[in-house]
Scaffold this motif. Structure first.
Motif, PDB file in Angstrom:
ATOM      1  N   LEU A 237      -1.214  -1.116  -4.176  1.00 40.36           N
ATOM      2  CA  LEU A 237      -1.836  -1.734  -2.999  1.00 40.36           C
ATOM      3  C   LEU A 237      -3.228  -2.266  -3.330  1.00 40.36           C
ATOM      4  CD1 LEU A 237      -0.784   0.856  -0.256  1.00 40.36           C
ATOM      5  CD2 LEU A 237       0.192  -1.413  -0.650  1.00 40.36           C
ATOM      6  N   SER A 238      -3.987  -1.511  -4.110  1.00 43.38           N
ATOM      7  CA  SER A 238      -5.328  -1.953  -4.502  1.00 43.38           C
ATOM      8  C   SER A 238      -5.246  -3.227  -5.327  1.00 43.38           C
ATOM      9  CB  SER A 238      -6.040  -0.857  -5.290  1.00 43.38           C
ATOM     10  OG  SER A 238      -6.245   0.290  -4.495  1.00 43.38           O
ATOM     11  N   ALA A 239      -4.265  -3.293  -6.220  1.00 40.62           N
ATOM     12  CA  ALA A 239      -4.096  -4.484  -7.052  1.00 40.62           C
ATOM     13  C   ALA A 239      -3.750  -5.707  -6.215  1.00 40.62           C
ATOM     14  CB  ALA A 239      -2.998  -4.223  -8.089  1.00 40.62           C
ATOM     15  N   ALA A 240      -3.111  -5.469  -5.055  1.00 41.50           N
ATOM     16  CA  ALA A 240      -2.746  -6.571  -4.157  1.00 41.50           C
ATOM     17  C   ALA A 240      -3.876  -6.948  -3.201  1.00 41.50           C
ATOM     18  CB  ALA A 240      -1.499  -6.197  -3.363  1.00 41.50           C
ATOM     19  N   GLY A 241      -5.018  -6.261  -3.319  1.00 39.06           N
ATOM     20  CA  GLY A 241      -6.179  -6.629  -2.515  1.00 39.06           C
ATOM     21  C   GLY A 241      -6.442  -5.768  -1.303  1.00 39.06           C
ATOM     22  N   ALA A 242      -5.680  -4.707  -1.100  1.00 37.02           N
ATOM     23  CA  ALA A 242      -5.892  -3.840   0.057  1.00 37.02           C
ATOM     24  C   ALA A 242      -6.988  -2.823  -0.232  1.00 37.02           C
ATOM     25  CB  ALA A 242      -4.600  -3.106   0.422  1.00 37.02           C
ATOM     26  N   GLY A 243      -7.607  -2.343   0.830  1.00 35.08           N
ATOM     27  CA  GLY A 243      -8.519  -1.217   0.719  1.00 35.08           C
ATOM     28  C   GLY A 243      -7.726   0.059   0.942  1.00 35.08           C
ATOM     29  N   VAL A 244      -7.873   1.029   0.052  1.00 36.64           N
ATOM     30  CA  VAL A 244      -7.071   2.254   0.127  1.00 36.64           C
ATOM     31  C   VAL A 244      -7.988   3.468  -0.007  1.00 36.64           C
ATOM     32  CG1 VAL A 244      -5.130   3.552  -0.818  1.00 36.64           C
ATOM     33  CG2 VAL A 244      -5.141   1.057  -0.978  1.00 36.64           C
ATOM     34  N   ARG A 245      -7.808   4.429   0.893  1.00 35.63           N
ATOM     35  CA  ARG A 245      -8.534   5.693   0.786  1.00 35.63           C
ATOM     36  C   ARG A 245      -7.584   6.828   1.129  1.00 35.63           C
ATOM     37  NH1 ARG A 245      -9.927   7.410   5.998  1.00 35.63           N
ATOM     38  NH2 ARG A 245      -9.968   5.759   7.587  1.00 35.63           N
ATOM     39  N   GLU A 246      -7.943   8.032   0.702  1.00 35.57           N
ATOM     40  CA  GLU A 246      -7.103   9.188   0.974  1.00 35.57           C
ATOM     41  C   GLU A 246      -7.235   9.614   2.426  1.00 35.57           C
ATOM     42  OE1 GLU A 246      -7.930  12.357  -1.667  1.00 35.57           O
ATOM     43  OE2 GLU A 246      -7.321  11.281  -3.478  1.00 35.57           O
ATOM     44  N   GLY A 247      -6.103   9.938   3.033  1.00 36.67           N
ATOM     45  CA  GLY A 247      -6.093  10.450   4.386  1.00 36.67           C
ATOM     46  C   GLY A 247      -5.763  11.934   4.388  1.00 36.67           C
ATOM     47  N   LEU A 248      -5.331  12.433   5.535  1.00 38.55           N
ATOM     48  CA  LEU A 248      -4.992  13.838   5.646  1.00 38.55           C
ATOM     49  C   LEU A 248      -3.630  14.127   5.034  1.00 38.55           C
ATOM     50  CD1 LEU A 248      -6.140  14.487   9.336  1.00 38.55           C
ATOM     51  CD2 LEU A 248      -7.374  15.077   7.240  1.00 38.55           C
ATOM     52  N   GLU A 249      -3.504  15.306   4.433  1.00 40.46           N
ATOM     53  CA  GLU A 249      -2.224  15.807   3.931  1.00 40.46           C
ATOM     54  C   GLU A 249      -1.536  14.809   3.003  1.00 40.46           C
ATOM     55  OE1 GLU A 249      -0.051  16.801   7.446  1.00 40.46           O
ATOM     56  OE2 GLU A 249      -1.291  18.542   7.906  1.00 40.46           O
ATOM     57  N   SER A 250      -2.295  14.329   2.017  1.00 40.31           N
ATOM     58  CA  SER A 250      -1.776  13.448   0.960  1.00 40.31           C
ATOM     59  C   SER A 250      -1.336  12.071   1.469  1.00 40.31           C
ATOM     60  CB  SER A 250      -0.595  14.114   0.220  1.00 40.31           C
ATOM     61  OG  SER A 250      -1.014  15.328  -0.377  1.00 40.31           O
ATOM     62  N   SER A 251      -1.781  11.690   2.647  1.00 37.17           N
ATOM     63  CA  SER A 251      -1.463  10.353   3.140  1.00 37.17           C
ATOM     64  C   SER A 251      -2.478   9.351   2.594  1.00 37.17           C
ATOM     65  CB  SER A 251      -1.464  10.323   4.667  1.00 37.17           C
ATOM     66  OG  SER A 251      -2.778  10.511   5.163  1.00 37.17           O
ATOM     67  N   GLY A 263       5.006  -2.127   3.222  1.00 38.70           N
ATOM     68  CA  GLY A 263       6.413  -1.778   3.004  1.00 38.70           C
ATOM     69  C   GLY A 263       7.059  -2.643   1.945  1.00 38.70           C
ATOM     70  N   ARG A 264       6.756  -3.938   1.941  1.00 40.73           N
ATOM     71  CA  ARG A 264       7.357  -4.839   0.961  1.00 40.73           C
ATOM     72  C   ARG A 264       6.891  -4.520  -0.464  1.00 40.73           C
ATOM     73  NH1 ARG A 264       7.330  -8.334   5.427  1.00 40.73           N
ATOM     74  NH2 ARG A 264       5.113  -8.869   5.188  1.00 40.73           N
ATOM     75  N   ILE A 265       5.596  -4.208  -0.592  1.00 41.72           N
ATOM     76  CA  ILE A 265       5.075  -3.866  -1.917  1.00 41.72           C
ATOM     77  C   ILE A 265       5.702  -2.566  -2.418  1.00 41.72           C
ATOM     78  CG2 ILE A 265       2.976  -3.088  -3.134  1.00 41.72           C
ATOM     79  CD1 ILE A 265       1.430  -5.140  -1.442  1.00 41.72           C
ATOM     80  N   ALA A 266       5.825  -1.590  -1.525  1.00 45.07           N
ATOM     81  CA  ALA A 266       6.438  -0.320  -1.918  1.00 45.07           C
ATOM     82  C   ALA A 266       7.892  -0.528  -2.334  1.00 45.07           C
ATOM     83  CB  ALA A 266       6.351   0.678  -0.768  1.00 45.07           C
ATOM     84  N   ALA A 267       8.646  -1.322  -1.587  1.00 44.94           N
ATOM     85  CA  ALA A 267      10.050  -1.572  -1.910  1.00 44.94           C
ATOM     86  C   ALA A 267      10.187  -2.317  -3.235  1.00 44.94           C
ATOM     87  CB  ALA A 267      10.696  -2.369  -0.779  1.00 44.94           C
ATOM     88  N   TYR A 268       9.327  -3.287  -3.461  1.00 45.39           N
ATOM     89  CA  TYR A 268       9.388  -4.083  -4.693  1.00 45.39           C
ATOM     90  C   TYR A 268       9.209  -3.206  -5.926  1.00 45.39           C
ATOM     91  CZ  TYR A 268       8.291  -7.679  -8.152  1.00 45.39           C
ATOM     92  OH  TYR A 268       8.292  -8.485  -9.270  1.00 45.39           O
ATOM     93  N   HIS A 269       8.339  -2.197  -5.815  1.00 41.50           N
ATOM     94  CA  HIS A 269       8.058  -1.334  -6.953  1.00 41.50           C
ATOM     95  C   HIS A 269       8.876  -0.036  -6.923  1.00 41.50           C
ATOM     96  CE1 HIS A 269       4.782  -3.774  -8.537  1.00 41.50           C
ATOM     97  NE2 HIS A 269       4.361  -3.931  -7.283  1.00 41.50           N
ATOM     98  N   GLY A 270       9.822   0.055  -6.003  1.00 41.16           N
ATOM     99  CA  GLY A 270      10.703   1.210  -5.952  1.00 41.16           C
ATOM    100  C   GLY A 270      10.011   2.497  -5.558  1.00 41.16           C
TER     101      GLY A 270
END
Length: 302
Positions: A237-251, A263-270
């Motif tokens: 997600l970071s490589a695609a330009g999104a901002g990502v931080r850790e949430g609660l309980e490993s989210s 969802g599309r990025i996750a599906a593309y990379h399995g």
């Protein structure tokens, strides 16, 4: 209707309210927001003549508060829940206010009933909890059946049932065609109560807009994601330009990208997902971002 025009108030070298202008319209709840020390209470005090402006003007239904012959019949205000003689009963406190404004005695019983205070009408105010004093203050504000109502932090000290009751009361008063101005630091309540927002910081106007427009300006919000391999997903997600931080309980909390894109990025990379939830920006988030430069007292978090 309340009209505030170029209102300015100074205490010595400190400018507490600075060239402030806004209007509180009838038929809606206007939320009055700002950090501590922003000038909200001082502005409310000037509306009801408890403080004199150094410049500018404020009118209620087209007149200065000082020119209203029977104030309680035009504007009701709760600015300080402690402003009651502790030795008086709830009934006697309201009856004294009614008598001084030429209001009929029956109004005392009516507002005690509306605010849920009828059962403690004969008890002395000195023994009341903060929540009960808030209800008594609201009853006093309603005593003259005014078309304009002003409430400064009315839910302080109230339990969840009381907070919900205040919210529903504000909405019902606006539905009756009254102009309601209410300040609160509980953003979740303002989000459910206010139609319009006036936001100030360090005495100056920051925003004067509808609730819906204010929330639209806050952006798309975030996406909460749970994945079998959160580290791998975060990298993609970071490589695609999104901002990502850790949430609660490993989210993961993802900004700058829609739930569909995640969802599309996750599906593309399995990468298997167990949760994919879009979260709209909250009023608290929008308020904090807007007033970040107007906060005088900031703590430090580790």
């Amino acid at each position: 209707m309340i009209e505030v025009r170029n209102l300015t108030k100074r205490y010595g070298p400190l400018t507490v309210v600075d060239d402030l202008s806004f209007t509180v319209q009838a038929g809606q709840v206007t939320g009055f927001l700002g950090p501590n020390g922003a000038g909200k209470t001082t502005t409310m005090r000037m509306i009801v003549g408890l403080a004199a402006p150094d410049r500018g003007s404020v009118t209620v239904s087209g007149r200065r508060y000082a020119d209203i012959a029977v104030p309680l019949s035009e504007v009701g205000a709760l600015l300080d829940a402690g402003a009651v003689h502790g030795g008086r009963t709830a009934y006697d406190h309201l009856w004294a206010l009614a008598a001084s404004n030429g209001l009929p005695r029956r109004r005392v019983g009516e507002v005690l009933a509306r605010t849920g205070m009828a059962s403690v009408a004969a008890k002395r105010a000195g023994g009341f909890s903060l929540g009960m004093r808030q209800r008594l203050g609201i009853a006093a504000a309603l005593l003259g059946d005014p078309r304009v109502l002003i409430f400064d932090e009315p839910v302080n000290g109230l339990d969840p049932e009381g907070i919900r009751w205040v919210r529903e009361l504000m909405r019902s008063l606006a539905a009756e065609g009254r102009a309601v101005l209410v300040s609160s630091h509980l953003m979740s309540e303002m989000a459910q109560t206010a139609d319009h927002l006036v936001v100030i910081g360090r005495g100056r106007l920051i925003a004067d807009t509808s609730m819906s427009e204010f929330m639209r300006s806050a952006g798309e919000g975030t996406v909460h994601v749970r994945a079998a391999d959160p580290g791998a997903l975060a990298l993609r997600l970071s490589a695609a330009g999104a901002g990502v931080r850790e949430g609660l309980e490993s989210s993961l909390v993802v900004s700058g990208m829609t739930a569909g894109d995640v969802g599309r990025i996750a599906a593309y990379h399995g990468l298997a997902l167990s949760e994919l939830t879009p979260q709209r920006a909250s009023l608290e988030d929008a308020f904090m971002e807007l007033t970040a430069g107007s906060v005088d007292y900031q703590g430090v978090t580790s």
